[in-house]
Design an enzyme around this catalytic site. Sequence first.
Site, mmCIF file in Angstrom:
data_model
loop_
_atom_site.group_PDB
_atom_site.id
_atom_site.type_symbol
_atom_site.label_atom_id
_atom_site.label_comp_id
_atom_site.label_asym_id
_atom_site.label_seq_id
_atom_site.Cartn_x
_atom_site.Cartn_y
_atom_site.Cartn_z
ATOM 1 N N HIS A 29 62.268 98.965 59.330
ATOM 2 C CA HIS A 29 63.197 97.861 59.071
ATOM 3 C C HIS A 29 62.804 96.625 59.875
ATOM 4 C CE1 HIS A 29 67.393 96.045 59.609
ATOM 5 N NE2 HIS A 29 67.201 96.052 58.297
ATOM 6 N N GLU A 87 59.851 97.072 55.634
ATOM 7 C CA GLU A 87 60.837 96.242 54.940
ATOM 8 C C GLU A 87 60.790 94.845 55.533
ATOM 9 O OE1 GLU A 87 64.922 94.341 54.831
ATOM 10 O OE2 GLU A 87 63.709 95.000 56.546
ATOM 11 N N ASP A 106 62.631 90.637 55.078
ATOM 12 C CA ASP A 106 63.525 89.666 54.444
ATOM 13 C C ASP A 106 62.762 88.357 54.301
ATOM 14 O OD1 ASP A 106 65.939 91.400 54.750
ATOM 15 O OD2 ASP A 106 65.541 91.040 56.875
ATOM 16 N N HIS A 110 65.382 87.037 58.824
ATOM 17 C CA HIS A 110 66.605 87.629 58.297
ATOM 18 C C HIS A 110 67.719 86.615 58.113
ATOM 19 C CE1 HIS A 110 70.539 89.679 58.558
ATOM 20 N NE2 HIS A 110 69.946 90.580 57.789
ATOM 21 N N GLU A 116 63.127 91.944 50.527
ATOM 22 C CA GLU A 116 64.511 91.556 50.245
ATOM 23 C C GLU A 116 64.642 90.041 50.212
ATOM 24 O OE1 GLU A 116 68.975 91.520 52.218
ATOM 25 O OE2 GLU A 116 67.487 92.947 52.996
#
Length: 335
Positions: free
Chosen positions: A8, A35, A37, A50, A118
């Site tokens: 993450h 992962e 963002d 993020h 994301e």
Amino acid sequence: MRPIVYAHRGASAAFPEHTRAAYVQALLDGADGVECDVHLSRDGHLVLHHDAQLGRTSDGRGPVSARTLAELRRLDWTSWKGVPIPPGHGAPDRQLLTLPELLDLLRGAGRPVGLAVETKHPSPFGHRLEEEVLGLLMREGWDPETGRLDDVTVSLMSFHPDAVRHFLETVPARHVCQLVETTTRRTVRDSLRVGHTAAAVLHAGMRFVVPPALPVISAGLVDLVGPGLGFVRARPDLVRQWRAEGRVLRVWTVDTARDVDLCSALGVQQLTTNRPADVLRWAGAPAGVPLGVPAGAPTGVPLRVPAGVPAGVTTGAPGPVTAADRSRCATATVG
């Protein structure tokens, strides 16, 4: 078969989130995937970050979208964490990553790696954000049908159902993830760094900004479902239903042995964690096993230490660091 483990924002318990150091460490830890963002900078670069606002993870202030990439590069992205960055994990002025740079890093891993991207909303750029992600991936040679870009398997996700639907116009449902969370005043306060009153107002108005995600899932539009742990604890019945329907569950953020046990009991196939090395150990699997391979099974894939890591670093994956490995990491720049 053990769960697939995504790091993450990189190995973000060890190093500052979304930095080169965090992603290098995630690969060293043997994470199956990472992962990230993404936001758009003022001059249209896909940067890994993020929050919509600077400040929590840098010495900058104001919206990410108001800065050019060059301006963002000049910020300090590591001091807030209070941990030294090893020389092999990237120079201080190369810690901020763009999505092309992360792709270069993953391509140099020497083994199959997953990438979960994301898109963050609300965005001042609207669905141009999704279009820029898709455009970049296509230019790099990504195949939406297989999800593959060389040895990198890419999936796309968002909390915003309209962003998910936008991806689904181009990408098969098996590579698109609808994220789900249980939003409370406290989670709003903590994530946006606002006071109690502002958090209450924002929480009350969120349903007008971000439509509910569950209708996308219940309509069968996506094959990947990404509930947060709070949601999993509150609605295990729904999680079991999704699993019975054949959905792939990608739960976040799984950071304790107890969390791993809960997800295992529910049949969760993918875990997103800030602590990939620990979660791999708790899941009872050796670090570095390629995606979807049962623990202990022969892989036929020689695993290498990711590019740019100095010799002697323990990684959990066999194989020496080569000169070519170091060269790939040192030269990974914006495409």
